[in-house]
Design a protein around this motif. Structure first.
Motif, PDB file in Angstrom:
ATOM      1  N   ARG A 286       0.841  -1.188   0.000  1.00 61.74           N
ATOM      2  CA  ARG A 286       0.000   0.000   0.000  1.00 61.74           C
ATOM      3  C   ARG A 286       0.880   1.242   0.000  1.00 61.74           C
ATOM      4  NH1 ARG A 286      -4.878   2.225  -0.932  1.00 61.74           N
ATOM      5  NH2 ARG A 286      -5.482   3.793   0.599  1.00 61.74           N
ATOM      6  N   ARG A 287       0.628   2.124  -0.927  1.00 58.06           N
ATOM      7  CA  ARG A 287       1.345   3.406  -0.961  1.00 58.06           C
ATOM      8  C   ARG A 287       0.342   4.530  -0.795  1.00 58.06           C
ATOM      9  NH1 ARG A 287       6.494   3.866  -3.223  1.00 58.06           N
ATOM     10  NH2 ARG A 287       7.500   1.839  -3.571  1.00 58.06           N
ATOM     11  N   GLN A 288       0.713   5.520  -0.024  1.00 59.14           N
ATOM     12  CA  GLN A 288      -0.199   6.641   0.194  1.00 59.14           C
ATOM     13  C   GLN A 288       0.601   7.886   0.573  1.00 59.14           C
ATOM     14  OE1 GLN A 288      -3.226   5.764   3.126  1.00 59.14           O
ATOM     15  NE2 GLN A 288      -4.795   6.838   1.956  1.00 59.14           N
ATOM     16  N   PHE A 289       0.326   8.960  -0.056  1.00 58.06           N
ATOM     17  CA  PHE A 289       0.916  10.279   0.200  1.00 58.06           C
ATOM     18  C   PHE A 289       2.409  10.328  -0.157  1.00 58.06           C
ATOM     19  CE2 PHE A 289      -2.258   9.762   3.743  1.00 58.06           C
ATOM     20  CZ  PHE A 289      -3.274  10.434   3.096  1.00 58.06           C
ATOM     21  N   ALA A 290       2.746  11.279  -0.985  1.00 59.25           N
ATOM     22  CA  ALA A 290       4.158  11.541  -1.254  1.00 59.25           C
ATOM     23  C   ALA A 290       4.710  12.369  -0.100  1.00 59.25           C
ATOM     24  CB  ALA A 290       4.293  12.290  -2.573  1.00 59.25           C
ATOM     25  N   ASP A 291       6.014  12.321   0.096  1.00 57.01           N
ATOM     26  CA  ASP A 291       6.649  13.095   1.165  1.00 57.01           C
ATOM     27  C   ASP A 291       6.561  14.582   0.817  1.00 57.01           C
ATOM     28  OD1 ASP A 291       8.273  14.354   2.981  1.00 57.01           O
ATOM     29  OD2 ASP A 291       9.810  12.788   2.961  1.00 57.01           O
TER      30      ASP A 291
ATOM     31  N   GLN B 486      11.146  18.828  19.323  1.00 55.98           N
ATOM     32  CA  GLN B 486      11.648  17.718  18.499  1.00 55.98           C
ATOM     33  C   GLN B 486      11.895  18.191  17.077  1.00 55.98           C
ATOM     34  OE1 GLN B 486       8.349  15.209  19.571  1.00 55.98           O
ATOM     35  NE2 GLN B 486       9.609  13.831  20.815  1.00 55.98           N
ATOM     36  N   LEU B 487      10.989  19.002  16.573  1.00 53.43           N
ATOM     37  CA  LEU B 487      11.175  19.540  15.217  1.00 53.43           C
ATOM     38  C   LEU B 487      12.378  20.478  15.185  1.00 53.43           C
ATOM     39  CD1 LEU B 487       7.436  20.143  14.337  1.00 53.43           C
ATOM     40  CD2 LEU B 487       8.991  18.603  13.129  1.00 53.43           C
ATOM     41  N   ASP B 488      12.503  21.304  16.241  1.00 51.29           N
ATOM     42  CA  ASP B 488      13.628  22.236  16.292  1.00 51.29           C
ATOM     43  C   ASP B 488      14.958  21.501  16.340  1.00 51.29           C
ATOM     44  OD1 ASP B 488      11.813  24.245  16.261  1.00 51.29           O
ATOM     45  OD2 ASP B 488      11.915  24.687  18.410  1.00 51.29           O
ATOM     46  N   SER B 489      14.946  20.300  16.920  1.00 51.87           N
ATOM     47  CA  SER B 489      16.202  19.549  17.013  1.00 51.87           C
ATOM     48  C   SER B 489      16.514  18.826  15.706  1.00 51.87           C
ATOM     49  CB  SER B 489      16.125  18.543  18.168  1.00 51.87           C
ATOM     50  OG  SER B 489      15.336  17.434  17.781  1.00 51.87           O
ATOM     51  N   GLY B 490      15.724  19.069  14.674  1.00 49.51           N
ATOM     52  CA  GLY B 490      16.085  18.568  13.348  1.00 49.51           C
ATOM     53  C   GLY B 490      15.270  17.387  12.855  1.00 49.51           C
ATOM     54  N   ARG B 491      14.374  16.855  13.706  1.00 49.87           N
ATOM     55  CA  ARG B 491      13.559  15.744  13.201  1.00 49.87           C
ATOM     56  C   ARG B 491      12.467  16.305  12.297  1.00 49.87           C
ATOM     57  NH1 ARG B 491      12.020  11.831  18.030  1.00 49.87           N
ATOM     58  NH2 ARG B 491      11.633  10.389  16.305  1.00 49.87           N
ATOM     59  N   LYS B 492      12.023  15.462  11.359  1.00 45.58           N
ATOM     60  CA  LYS B 492      11.007  15.917  10.412  1.00 45.58           C
ATOM     61  C   LYS B 492       9.622  15.587  10.942  1.00 45.58           C
ATOM     62  CE  LYS B 492      13.505  15.526   6.042  1.00 45.58           C
ATOM     63  NZ  LYS B 492      13.477  14.820   4.746  1.00 45.58           N
ATOM     64  N   PHE B 493       8.659  16.398  10.540  1.00 48.37           N
ATOM     65  CA  PHE B 493       7.284  16.170  10.970  1.00 48.37           C
ATOM     66  C   PHE B 493       6.836  14.742  10.605  1.00 48.37           C
ATOM     67  CE2 PHE B 493       2.642  16.553  10.784  1.00 48.37           C
ATOM     68  CZ  PHE B 493       2.404  17.135  12.018  1.00 48.37           C
ATOM     69  N   GLY B 494       7.207  14.327   9.396  1.00 47.13           N
ATOM     70  CA  GLY B 494       6.814  12.995   8.931  1.00 47.13           C
ATOM     71  C   GLY B 494       7.348  11.869   9.790  1.00 47.13           C
ATOM     72  N   GLU B 495       8.429  12.119  10.520  1.00 39.92           N
ATOM     73  CA  GLU B 495       8.992  11.088  11.398  1.00 39.92           C
ATOM     74  C   GLU B 495       8.290  11.063  12.748  1.00 39.92           C
ATOM     75  OE1 GLU B 495      13.096  11.934  12.001  1.00 39.92           O
ATOM     76  OE2 GLU B 495      13.572  11.810   9.871  1.00 39.92           O
ATOM     77  N   LEU B 496       7.458  12.045  12.987  1.00 41.04           N
ATOM     78  CA  LEU B 496       6.895  12.204  14.329  1.00 41.04           C
ATOM     79  C   LEU B 496       5.414  11.849  14.391  1.00 41.04           C
ATOM     80  CD1 LEU B 496       8.834  15.472  15.091  1.00 41.04           C
ATOM     81  CD2 LEU B 496       9.112  13.326  16.324  1.00 41.04           C
ATOM     82  N   SER B 497       4.951  11.062  13.412  1.00 35.25           N
ATOM     83  CA  SER B 497       3.516  10.774  13.385  1.00 35.25           C
ATOM     84  C   SER B 497       3.081   9.986  14.625  1.00 35.25           C
ATOM     85  CB  SER B 497       3.133  10.017  12.110  1.00 35.25           C
ATOM     86  OG  SER B 497       3.902   8.860  11.938  1.00 35.25           O
ATOM     87  N   TRP B 498       3.995   9.190  15.170  1.00 35.41           N
ATOM     88  CA  TRP B 498       3.669   8.437  16.378  1.00 35.41           C
ATOM     89  C   TRP B 498       3.466   9.398  17.550  1.00 35.41           C
ATOM     90  CZ3 TRP B 498       1.451   4.285  17.593  1.00 35.41           C
ATOM     91  CH2 TRP B 498       1.637   3.664  18.829  1.00 35.41           C
ATOM     92  N   GLU B 499       4.346  10.405  17.647  1.00 36.96           N
ATOM     93  CA  GLU B 499       4.249  11.391  18.724  1.00 36.96           C
ATOM     94  C   GLU B 499       2.965  12.218  18.594  1.00 36.96           C
ATOM     95  OE1 GLU B 499       6.975  10.464  17.280  1.00 36.96           O
ATOM     96  OE2 GLU B 499       8.470  10.151  18.860  1.00 36.96           O
ATOM     97  N   CYS B 500       2.504  12.385  17.342  1.00 35.34           N
ATOM     98  CA  CYS B 500       1.306  13.196  17.127  1.00 35.34           C
ATOM     99  C   CYS B 500       0.066  12.559  17.737  1.00 35.34           C
ATOM    100  CB  CYS B 500       1.079  13.425  15.633  1.00 35.34           C
ATOM    101  SG  CYS B 500       2.311  14.526  14.910  1.00 35.34           S
ATOM    102  N   VAL B 501       0.105  11.254  17.957  1.00 33.44           N
ATOM    103  CA  VAL B 501      -1.059  10.579  18.538  1.00 33.44           C
ATOM    104  C   VAL B 501      -1.370  11.173  19.904  1.00 33.44           C
ATOM    105  CG1 VAL B 501      -1.974   8.365  19.334  1.00 33.44           C
ATOM    106  CG2 VAL B 501      -0.579   8.466  17.248  1.00 33.44           C
ATOM    107  N   GLU B 502      -0.340  11.301  20.747  1.00 35.68           N
ATOM    108  CA  GLU B 502      -0.616  11.859  22.075  1.00 35.68           C
ATOM    109  C   GLU B 502      -0.907  13.359  22.004  1.00 35.68           C
ATOM    110  OE1 GLU B 502       2.209  11.489  25.343  1.00 35.68           O
ATOM    111  OE2 GLU B 502       0.729  12.356  26.685  1.00 35.68           O
ATOM    112  N   VAL B 503      -0.205  14.050  21.140  1.00 33.91           N
ATOM    113  CA  VAL B 503      -0.473  15.484  21.000  1.00 33.91           C
ATOM    114  C   VAL B 503      -1.951  15.704  20.698  1.00 33.91           C
ATOM    115  CG1 VAL B 503      -0.017  17.536  19.602  1.00 33.91           C
ATOM    116  CG2 VAL B 503       1.882  16.020  20.257  1.00 33.91           C
TER     117      VAL B 503
END
Lengths: 681, 681
Positions: A286-291, B486-503
Motif C-alpha cells: 500500500r502506498r499513500q501520500f508523497a513526502d 523535536q522539530l527544532d532539534s532537526g527531526r522531520k514532521f513525517g517522522e513524528l507521526s507516532w508522537e502526534c497521537v498523544e499530542v
C-alpha cells in the motif's frame, strides 16, 4: 511488467538479512515438524471441501452445515491419506474453521487423558480417539439450576457425551467441583437422553465461529453412575453410600484446564502471526501520500510512500510482530513445563503443579488479550482495506475474541503469596533459592541498591537486555508490594480487582523478560542449537524491541515507583526542550531506531511464519503481491454469491429501487419513467 | 414472583437520585425533540418491515435485500404518516440498519447544500430531498486510476449519482481537488452510464453493514459538464477554454467534510449510549461469585454478587458511561459551532472556518476511537453473554468500526501552528486574547508559576474541576511544546507521526475539559436552564469522573513533564508502603470513591438515554430484566431460523454426524448402529 505491489513486496523480501526457511525451522523447533505441516496443508488445499471462499456470504444455517461437512470430510482425508493422530490434529486446525469437533480434541479428550483413572482411560480413550463418541466440556455447570451461564461448544448439535464439572455432594456435604462423563445424546439416533434439554444458542457476535454449535443445556434428575466420575485423583468409595477419598493435592483437578491453557498460548501466537503476515505484507504494498518535504527533482519526489514507512504505522505493527515471536517461544516453554509436570504427576509428584498453574494462568491472560487486541491493531493499520472480509484479518479477531479470558485475580493472588513468603523468610538466601521462574523477579528486591536506577547515558544504552529485565523485575516486585501495602492498610482483596490488572501484567512481563533470553537466544552464552548467526541477530533485535516496548509502556509505574527518575521539571521558558532531551526521550529514540533496524527484515519475518496463500485466505496478504488486482477480481468473481446474478439484481432494482425513484419523480412533477432526463446527457 | 434479574434491575432503578425523564430532556435539549423521537420509534416498532430479529441469521444476499426493502418501507412510512424531512431522517437512523440510503442523507445531499452554488442548489436539492436521484460520495477518487482506494457506500447497487472529489485540471495545470456531480446510472433502467464500471465489493469484516452496498468503480473518459462542478466557492469561467476563479479561503471546500464530522460526533455518542445501556443493565442482573470474605451468618453470605459491584468491572464501564454524556454534549457543541460557521460563510465571513476545522478533526478522531473502543470494553465486561449476537453490543462495535478515522497529523499540525504563534507574539496579552476555545489551553503556559504543581492534600482535593482542567491544559501545552522542540532539534514532521497521537489526544482533552463546565453545568455560575438540581449534581459527578479518569490516564506525561512530582523514591525496606500512601494513590482512591458515588445512579443514567427495548434490540439489556429467560426463549423461538427445522436437523445428523460415529464404531470393532450401548444405560 508485474503490478507495483508485486515489485514492492519482492523488493521488501529481498532486503531480509537472514534465511526465512531457517528461521521457520527455529520457530517450529520443539513443537511441530515443518515438513509434516506443509504436507497436511497441501492435502487440504487441493480438496474442494476445504475451500474457504464462500463462508463470508453464507447464512448461519449454511455455516453450521459447512462445519459438519468439514468434520466428515476431515475423516475421509484421514482415511484416504492414512493420517496419524498428530497429523489429523494438524489438519483439524489447518482447516481454519472452528467447529464442534475442536472441542472434542482440545477439551473433552485431554480431560479424560489427564483426569481419568487407568481403567477409565482404557474404557473411554479408544472411543475418543476413533470418534465413536463426540464430546464437549461443560464448565462450570449447575445441575438443575435454571440460569444458563456458559455456551458450551459442540453441545448444540454435535456431542454425544460431555465432561461436566459439577459439585460432588455426598451425604449433604459439598466436596466442591469434580468432573463427570455424562452421555448427552443417544448413540442410536442422537436424540437427547432422558432428563436433558439442550439446544443451539444462535449466532455469536461478528458472525464468529458460525460453524461451532454452542449450546445451552438443562439437566433434570440426570443420574450419573459413580464410575463416570473422573477419578485419577479424587475418588468416591462406594462404602456407606459414598465416602470421599481426597486427592493428594487440592489443585490436581486443574490439570485439564492447565493443558487447555498451555495449548492455547502456542496456538494463539500462530493466529496472531497470520494477522501480522497479512497486515505487514499489505502495508508494504500500500502506498499513500508523497513526502511533502521533498522538492521537485529530489528522488522519490511525488512518489507515494509505502504506508509501512510511517512511524504511526510501524510503531503499531512491529510490537505485534515481536509479540508473535515472543508468544510462540513462551508457548513452547509452557508446553514443556506442562509435560514436565504431567510426567511428575504420573508418579505422584506434585512439586510443579502450583508453578505450572501460576504460569499458565498468567501467560494465558496476557497472551490471549495481547493476541486479540494485536489482531485488531494490525487490521486497523490497514485502513479501509482491512475492513473487507476478504482481507482475512477481521475473521481472526472475531474467532479469537472469546479466547481473551482474564485470570488477573488468580495471578495476583499467587504473586502476593510468593511475595509474603519471600519477605518473611527467616533466611534470605534460602528464600532466593526457593524462587521459581515465575517469581524470580522478587530477587530484584534483594539485589537492588537504591532507587532511582541511573538511566542509560545514550539511546543505545536502552538496548541492554539485562537492564530492561531489571526494570521490569523491579516494577513487578513493587507492583505486588503496593498491592500488599494496600491490603495491609485495610482494603479488601475484593476491592482491589482493578489494581490486580497491572499486577498480573507486570509479573507476566517480568517472567517473560527472564525467560526469553534463555528460551530463544542463548544457552550458556551461545546461540541455541540450529539458530544461525543471521537468524540469531534478528531474533535478538525482535526480543530487545519487545522488552523495550514493554518498558516504554510501563513508564507510568517506573516513574511512580521511583524506579526511574523523571527529568528535572522544565522551567516554563524552556518549555518542551528539556523534555525532548531527557533519558525518556532517549528511550523513545532507541525504540524508533530499533524499529527501523527491524524494518527491512519484516517481510522476511512474515515469510518465516511459513503460511501459504491458502492458509492466509486473504486477498490483501498474497505472497507475490498484486493486491489490488486480487481484490477486484475476487469481488467480480464472487458477484453472484454476493448479491445474486444479473436477473436477481434486476429484480432488486424493479422491486425496491425503481419505486423509490418513481416516487421522487412524481413528487417533483416529472415524467415517472426517467427516460427524459437520461437523454439530455 | 419475577425472576431475580428483574428484581435486581428494579432495585437498581429505584436507587437513582434524579428523574431520568428530566435528564433525558437535558441530554436531548438543543438537538432533538424527545416526543418526536419517541413517536417515530413507535411507528417503526409496530411495522413488521422494521423487525431486526432475523438479520443475524441471514446470508449477505438476504441482508442486501433487507436494506433495500427497508429503504422502500421507509418511504411508505413517510407517505402514510406524512413525516417531514427531520422526522424522516430520525426514522432512517432509528431503523438501526445502515443502508445505502444513509450515504445519500449524510454525505451526498449535505455536500450539495454546502458546496453548490445557488443555481445548483435550486436544480439539485429538490431532486435530492424527494429521492428522485440517490447519491453517494466518492472521496478521494482518481479518475482513470486503476487502484481502488476506497469502498464507496451506496455505489455498489443503489446510487444514480455521486459527488466525486477529483483534481481539477485546466490547461495542464492541477488546481487540486474539487467536487463534481456525476451521473452514475441511467435514470431509465439503472444501468451504468457509458465509461463507468462499478460493482459491489463484497462482505465486510464482522458481517458489518451487510445491508450497505459498498462499491468499487473505474471511470474511463467520463465527461463531466462544467456546470456539474460544485461552485459555491471555486469556479471555472468558460473563457479561454476554462479559467480558474479562486475561492476566498483555501479551506472552504472542507465545509462538506466538516458537516459530516460534526454530525458524526453526536451520532456516535448515542451509539455508545446504546452499548452502555445494554451492558450496565446486564451487569446489574448478572450475579457471580459470593464474597469469600464473608462468614456464615453475615448478610449476603453465600449470595452471589452483582457483577457491576466488582471494581475491575465498574472501573471499565463507568468511564464509558461518562464518555457518552461528555461526547453527547460535545456533539451538540460541535453542531452549534458548525451552524455558526455556516451562517458566517453564507455571508462570506471565513473567520470561524479554521477553528471549526480544527475542532471537528480533533473531536472526530477522539470521539470515534473512544466510541469504538468503549463499545468493545463494555461488551467484554459482559463476559460470555456479550459474545452472543442477541446481546446486541457486538453489532454496534462492528457497525462503528469504520467510523474510527485518525486525523492526528492534522490536529497536531494545527496545534503546532497555534503554539508557535502564541510563543512568538510580540504582545503576550494580545496573544492570549487571540486564543480560541480549541487553543485556550496554551494560556496555561502564561499563567503557570512553577512546576511541579502541588498535589491535593487529600483524595477529595482531586475532585476540583479547575485543578483537573489546569493539569490537562498544561499537559496539552507541554505535549505540543515537546513536538516543537523535536522539530527544532532537526527531526522531520513525517517522522513524528507516532508522537502526534498523544499530542492530538492531549489537546482534545484540554479542549473538552474547558468546554464541559460551560456546555453542560453552569452558565455564569448557575445551572443551565432546564437542569434540575438533582440532575445537575449527577452530571457534575459524571463530568468530574471523566476528567479525573483522563488525568489518571495522563499520568505518564504529567510525571514526565514534571507537572506532577512522583512520590519520593521508596527505600526498598518500605517497599510498596510509601507508594500506597502517595498523592497518586489518593488520585486512584478519589476515582474509586467517585465511581462508587455514581454506582447507584447508573441504571437511572441509562434510562435517561431513553432507548426502548426495540431500539436496543438486546436480550441482555431489557428494561424490565428477565435476561436469562429472554435469552433462552429467543434461542428456542429462533431455532428454525438458526439451524433449520426438525427434519433439517435430522438430515444434518444422517448426512454428517452419523457417518463419523459409525466410522468410529467400525474402527473399534463395535456394532455400527449404536443400539447396543444405549440400552446398557
Amino acid at each position: 511488467m508485474p503490478p507495483q505491489s508485486t515489485l514492492d513486496i519482492q523488493a521488501a523480501r529481498a532486503r531480509a538479512s537472514f534465511d526465512p526457511d531457517a528461521l521457520h525451522r527455529v520457530l517450529l523447533n520443539g513443537s511441530k515438524d515443518p515438513a509434516m505441516r506443509r504436507r497436511i496443508t497441501e492435502i487440504l488445499e487441493q480438496n474442494p471441501s476445504f475451500d474457504k471462499g464462500a463462508s463470508p456470504y453464507q447464512s448461519r444455517a449454511q455455516q453450521i452445515e459447512r462445519g459438519l461437512h468439514l468434520a466428515k470430510a476431515l475423516f475421509e482425508v484421514v482415511d484416504k491419506h492414512d493420517l496419524d493422530y498428530i497429523e489429523y490434529l494438524e489438519a483439524l486446525f489447518a482447516s481454519d474453521t472452528p467447529m464442534g469437533l475442536n472441542l472434542h480434541e482440545i477439551a473433552f479428550t485431554p480431560v479424560i487423558q489427564s483426569q481419568g483413572s487407568d481403567e477409565q482411560q482404557e474404557e473411554w480413550l479408544p472411543r475418543c480417539y476413533n470418534h465413536e463418541i463426540l464430546g464437549c466440556y461443560l464448565q462450570p455447570f449447575r445441575f438443575v439450576a435454571y440460569r444458563l451461564d456458559r455456551w458450551i461448544g459442540a453441545l448444540g448439535i454435535l456431542s454425544t457425551h460431555g465432561v461436566v464439572q459439577a459439585r460432588l455432594m455426598l451425604g449433604g456435604k459439598d466436596y466442591g467441583p469434580h468432573l463427570f462423563i455424562v452421555q448427552l445424546r443417544s448413540e442410536k439416533d442422537h436424540s437427547l437422553m432422558p432428563g436433558i434439554q439442550a439446544g443451539e444458542i444462535g449466532p455469536k457476535v461478528h458472525g464468529a465461529m458460525a460453524s461451532v454449535d454452542n449450546g445451552w443445556a438443562r439437566f433434570n434428575h440426570v443420574r450419573v453412575p459413580r464410575s463416570h466420575m473422573l477419578s485419577r485423583f479424587a475418588q468416591v468409595d462406594p462404602v456407606d453410600g459414598g465416602r470421599f477419598i481426597k486427592p493428594p493435592h487440592s489443585k490436581l483437578s486443574y490439570g485439564g484446564m492447565i493443558f487447555i491453557r498451555s495449548q492455547m498460548i502456542g496456538n494463539l501466537s500462530w493466529r496472531l502471526a497470520k494477522a501480522v503476515t497479512i497486515s505487514i505484507r499489505y502495508l508494504h504494498m500500500r502506498r499513500q501520500f508523497a513526502d511533502p518535504e521533498l522538492k521537485p527533482g529530489e528522488p522519490q519526489h511525488g512518489i507515494e510512500k509505502q504506508v509501512i514507512t510511517y512511524p504511526a504505522v510501524y510503531m503499531r505493527v512491529i510490537p505485534q510482530l515481536a509479540n508473535c515471536i515472543v508468544f510462540m517461544t513462551m508457548g513452547k516453554d509452557m508446553a514443556n513445563l506442562y509435560h514436565s509436570m504431567s510426567a511428575q504427576l504420573a508418579s505422584g509428584d506434585t512439586a510443579l503443579l502450583a508453578e505450572t498453574h501460576a504460569v499458565s494462568s498468567g501467560l494465558k491472560t496476557y497472551v490471549s488479550s495481547g493476541v486479540v487486541d494485536g489482531t485488531e491493531v494490525v487490521r486497523r493499520a490497514m485502513g479501509g482495506h482491512g475492513f473487507l472480509a476478504s482481507s482475512g484479518v477481521g475473521r481472526i479477531f472475531a474467532t479469537e475474541l472469546p479466547s481473551a479470558t482474564i485470570l488477573n485475580l488468580q495471578v495476583a493472588r499467587a504473586a502476593l503469596k510468593s511475595f509474603r513468603a519471600f519477605l518473611t523468610a527467616a533466611n534470605p538466601a534460602d528464600a532466593r533459592a526457593r524462587l521459581t521462574p515465575s517469581t524470580a523477579y522478587l530477587a530484584s528486591l534483594a539485589t537492588a541498591s537504591s532507587l532511582p536506577l541511573a538511566p542509560p547515558s545514550s539511546a543505545d544504552g536502552w538496548l541492554d537486555l539485562a537492564y530492561l529485565q531489571r526494570l521490569l523485575s523491579l516494577r513487578a516486585a513493587l507492583c505486588v508490594a503496593r498491592l500488599a501495602a494496600q491490603l495491609d492498610s485495610g482494603r479488601k482483596f475484593g476491592e482491589l480487582s482493578w489494581e490486580c490488572v497491572e499486577v498480573s501484567a507486570a509479573t507476566v512481563e517480568a517472567f517473560i523478560a527472564a525467560r526469553m533470553g534463555e528460551a530463544l537466544l542463548h544457552e550458556g552464552g551461545v546461540l541455541r542449537e540450529g539458530v544461525g548467526a543471521a537468524e540469531g541477530e534478528v531474533l535478538k533485535n525482535v526480543v530487545t524491541f519487545f522488552l523495550l516496548h514493554r518498558v516504554s509502556c510501563a513508564l507510568p509505574s517506573l516513574l511512580e515507583f521511583g524506579i526511574l527518575a523523571p527529568p528535572a521539571p522544565p522551567s516554563l521558558a524552556k518549555l518542551g526542550r528539556s523534555v525532548a532531551n531527557s533519558p525518556l526521550e532517549q528511550l523513545r529514540l532507541a525504540l524508533d531506531k530499533l524499529a527501523r533496524e527491524i524494518l527491512p527484515e519484516r517481510v522476511g519475518l512474515t515469510d518465516a511464519f511459513g503460511f501459504s496463500d491458502w492458509e492466509l485466505d486473504s486477498v490483501a496478504g498474497l505472497h507475490s503481491g498484486g493486491v489490488y488486482e486480487a481484490m477486484l477480481s475476487k469481488a467480480q468473481a464472487d458477484e453472484q454469491l454476493n448479491i445474486g446474478d444479473k436477473a436477481e439484481q434486476e429484480r432488486l432494482y424493479r422491486e425496491y429501487i425503481r419505486p423509490i425513484l418513481e416516487r421522487g419523480r412524481r413528487l417533483n412533477g416529472r415524467n415517472a419513467d426517467g427516460a427524459e432526463r437520461d437523454s439530455k446527457l
